[in-house]
Motif scaffolding. Structure first.
Motif, PDB file in Angstrom:
ATOM      1  N   GLU A 184       0.267  15.313  -4.784  1.00 11.13           N
ATOM      2  CA  GLU A 184       0.984  15.370  -3.303  1.00 11.13           C
ATOM      3  C   GLU A 184       0.803  14.183  -2.488  1.00 11.13           C
ATOM      4  N   LYS A 185      -0.207  13.917  -2.261  1.00 13.10           N
ATOM      5  CA  LYS A 185      -0.752  12.744  -1.359  1.00 13.10           C
ATOM      6  C   LYS A 185       0.170  11.444  -1.620  1.00 13.10           C
ATOM      7  N   TYR A 186       0.272  11.146  -2.613  1.00 12.70           N
ATOM      8  CA  TYR A 186       1.058   9.876  -2.972  1.00 12.70           C
ATOM      9  C   TYR A 186       2.205  10.011  -3.675  1.00 12.70           C
ATOM     10  N   VAL A 187       2.847  11.472  -4.022  1.00  6.01           N
ATOM     11  CA  VAL A 187       4.200  11.296  -4.586  1.00  6.01           C
ATOM     12  C   VAL A 187       5.125  12.226  -3.911  1.00  6.01           C
ATOM     13  N   LEU A 188       6.444  11.793  -3.658  1.00  8.65           N
ATOM     14  CA  LEU A 188       7.343  12.334  -2.917  1.00  8.65           C
ATOM     15  C   LEU A 188       8.360  12.906  -3.902  1.00  8.65           C
ATOM     16  N   TRP A 189       8.725  14.390  -4.161  1.00 14.49           N
ATOM     17  CA  TRP A 189       9.579  14.744  -5.077  1.00 14.49           C
ATOM     18  C   TRP A 189      11.127  14.731  -4.306  1.00 14.49           C
ATOM     19  N   VAL A 190      12.125  14.310  -4.784  1.00 11.72           N
ATOM     20  CA  VAL A 190      13.377  14.280  -4.441  1.00 11.72           C
ATOM     21  C   VAL A 190      14.365  15.018  -5.426  1.00 11.72           C
ATOM     22  N   GLY A 191      14.315  16.237  -5.559  1.00 13.66           N
ATOM     23  CA  GLY A 191      14.795  17.008  -6.742  1.00 13.66           C
ATOM     24  C   GLY A 191      13.782  16.389  -7.849  1.00 13.66           C
ATOM     25  N   ASN A 192      14.357  16.338  -8.914  1.00 14.80           N
ATOM     26  CA  ASN A 192      13.401  15.922 -10.139  1.00 14.80           C
ATOM     27  C   ASN A 192      13.088  14.487 -10.038  1.00 14.80           C
ATOM     28  N   ARG A 193      13.492  13.761  -9.186  1.00 18.56           N
ATOM     29  CA  ARG A 193      13.220  12.577  -8.650  1.00 18.56           C
ATOM     30  C   ARG A 193      11.914  12.167  -8.298  1.00 18.56           C
ATOM     31  N   ARG A 194      10.927  11.344  -8.882  1.00 17.79           N
ATOM     32  CA  ARG A 194       9.585  10.972  -8.322  1.00 17.79           C
ATOM     33  C   ARG A 194       9.500   9.841  -7.740  1.00 17.79           C
ATOM     34  N   LEU A 195       9.271   9.901  -6.401  1.00 17.77           N
ATOM     35  CA  LEU A 195       8.984   8.569  -5.603  1.00 17.77           C
ATOM     36  C   LEU A 195       7.517   8.375  -5.393  1.00 17.77           C
ATOM     37  N   ILE A 196       6.920   7.238  -5.363  1.00 14.46           N
ATOM     38  CA  ILE A 196       5.459   6.869  -5.338  1.00 14.46           C
ATOM     39  C   ILE A 196       5.354   6.404  -3.827  1.00 14.46           C
ATOM     40  N   LYS A 197       4.402   6.865  -3.147  1.00 10.72           N
ATOM     41  CA  LYS A 197       4.177   6.379  -1.800  1.00 10.72           C
ATOM     42  C   LYS A 197       3.194   5.259  -1.792  1.00 10.72           C
ATOM     43  N   GLN A 198       3.854   3.886  -1.854  1.00  8.73           N
ATOM     44  CA  GLN A 198       2.865   2.640  -2.285  1.00  8.73           C
ATOM     45  C   GLN A 198       1.830   2.664  -1.569  1.00  8.73           C
ATOM     46  N   LYS A 199       1.477   2.631  -0.276  1.00 10.04           N
ATOM     47  CA  LYS A 199       0.256   2.725   0.292  1.00 10.04           C
ATOM     48  C   LYS A 199      -0.782   3.873  -0.146  1.00 10.04           C
ATOM     49  N   ALA A 200      -0.200   5.130  -0.019  1.00 12.37           N
ATOM     50  CA  ALA A 200      -1.057   6.002  -0.409  1.00 12.37           C
ATOM     51  C   ALA A 200      -1.534   5.816  -1.939  1.00 12.37           C
ATOM     52  N   PHE A 201      -0.745   5.484  -2.755  1.00 10.62           N
ATOM     53  CA  PHE A 201      -0.983   5.327  -4.328  1.00 10.62           C
ATOM     54  C   PHE A 201      -2.137   4.243  -4.310  1.00 10.62           C
ATOM     55  N   GLU A 202      -2.025   3.304  -3.675  1.00  4.23           N
ATOM     56  CA  GLU A 202      -2.658   1.879  -3.631  1.00  4.23           C
ATOM     57  C   GLU A 202      -4.011   2.410  -3.403  1.00  4.23           C
ATOM     58  N   SER A 203      -4.507   3.335  -2.002  1.00  2.00           N
ATOM     59  CA  SER A 203      -5.729   3.777  -1.832  1.00  2.00           C
ATOM     60  C   SER A 203      -6.200   4.860  -2.822  1.00  2.00           C
ATOM     61  N   HIS A 204      -5.417   5.382  -3.513  1.00  3.75           N
ATOM     62  CA  HIS A 204      -6.058   6.299  -4.580  1.00  3.75           C
ATOM     63  C   HIS A 204      -6.288   5.520  -5.737  1.00  3.75           C
ATOM     64  N   LEU A 205      -5.827   4.611  -6.217  1.00  8.50           N
ATOM     65  CA  LEU A 205      -6.385   3.731  -7.322  1.00  8.50           C
ATOM     66  C   LEU A 205      -7.863   3.191  -7.091  1.00  8.50           C
ATOM     67  N   PRO A 206      -8.331   3.112  -8.097  1.00  5.40           N
ATOM     68  CA  PRO A 206     -10.004   2.539  -8.259  1.00  5.40           C
ATOM     69  C   PRO A 206      -9.746   1.063  -7.587  1.00  5.40           C
ATOM     70  N   LYS A 207     -10.586   0.542  -6.950  1.00  7.91           N
ATOM     71  CA  LYS A 207     -10.793  -0.598  -6.235  1.00  7.91           C
ATOM     72  C   LYS A 207     -10.726  -1.780  -7.263  1.00  7.91           C
ATOM     73  N   ASN A 208     -11.096  -1.606  -8.467  1.00 14.36           N
ATOM     74  CA  ASN A 208     -11.036  -2.712  -9.476  1.00 14.36           C
ATOM     75  C   ASN A 208      -9.756  -2.981  -9.729  1.00 14.36           C
TER      76      ASN A 208
END
Length: 66
Positions: free
Chosen positions: A38-62
């Motif tokens: 939920e921190k990095y995904v926005l659901w619009v109905g069944n469509r999943r949108l990825i919150k770019q900045k939040a997802f970037e910070s979630h991924l490993p630094k490498n």
């Protein structure tokens, strides 16, 4: 319609996010099907949108970005 570069978008479709983060669509869907997404995904109905900045910070630094 406007053609906005992917790096300037706040929310990305799953296909755009897979391309931008240089990952497969299946792996991206697997990562965004977890309960804590939920921190990095926005659901619009069944469509999943990825919150770019939040997802970037979630991924490993490498991970390299395009």
């Amino acid at each position: 319609t406007y053609d906005i570069p992917i790096r300037q978008k706040a929310n990305l479709t799953a296909e755009e996010a897979a391309s931008y983060f240089n990952n497969s669509i299946n792996k991206l869907r697997q990562m965004t099907d977890t309960k804590d997404c939920e921190k990095y995904v926005l659901w619009v109905g069944n469509r999943r949108l990825i919150k770019q900045k939040a997802f970037e910070s979630h991924l490993p630094k490498n991970i390299r970005f395009k």
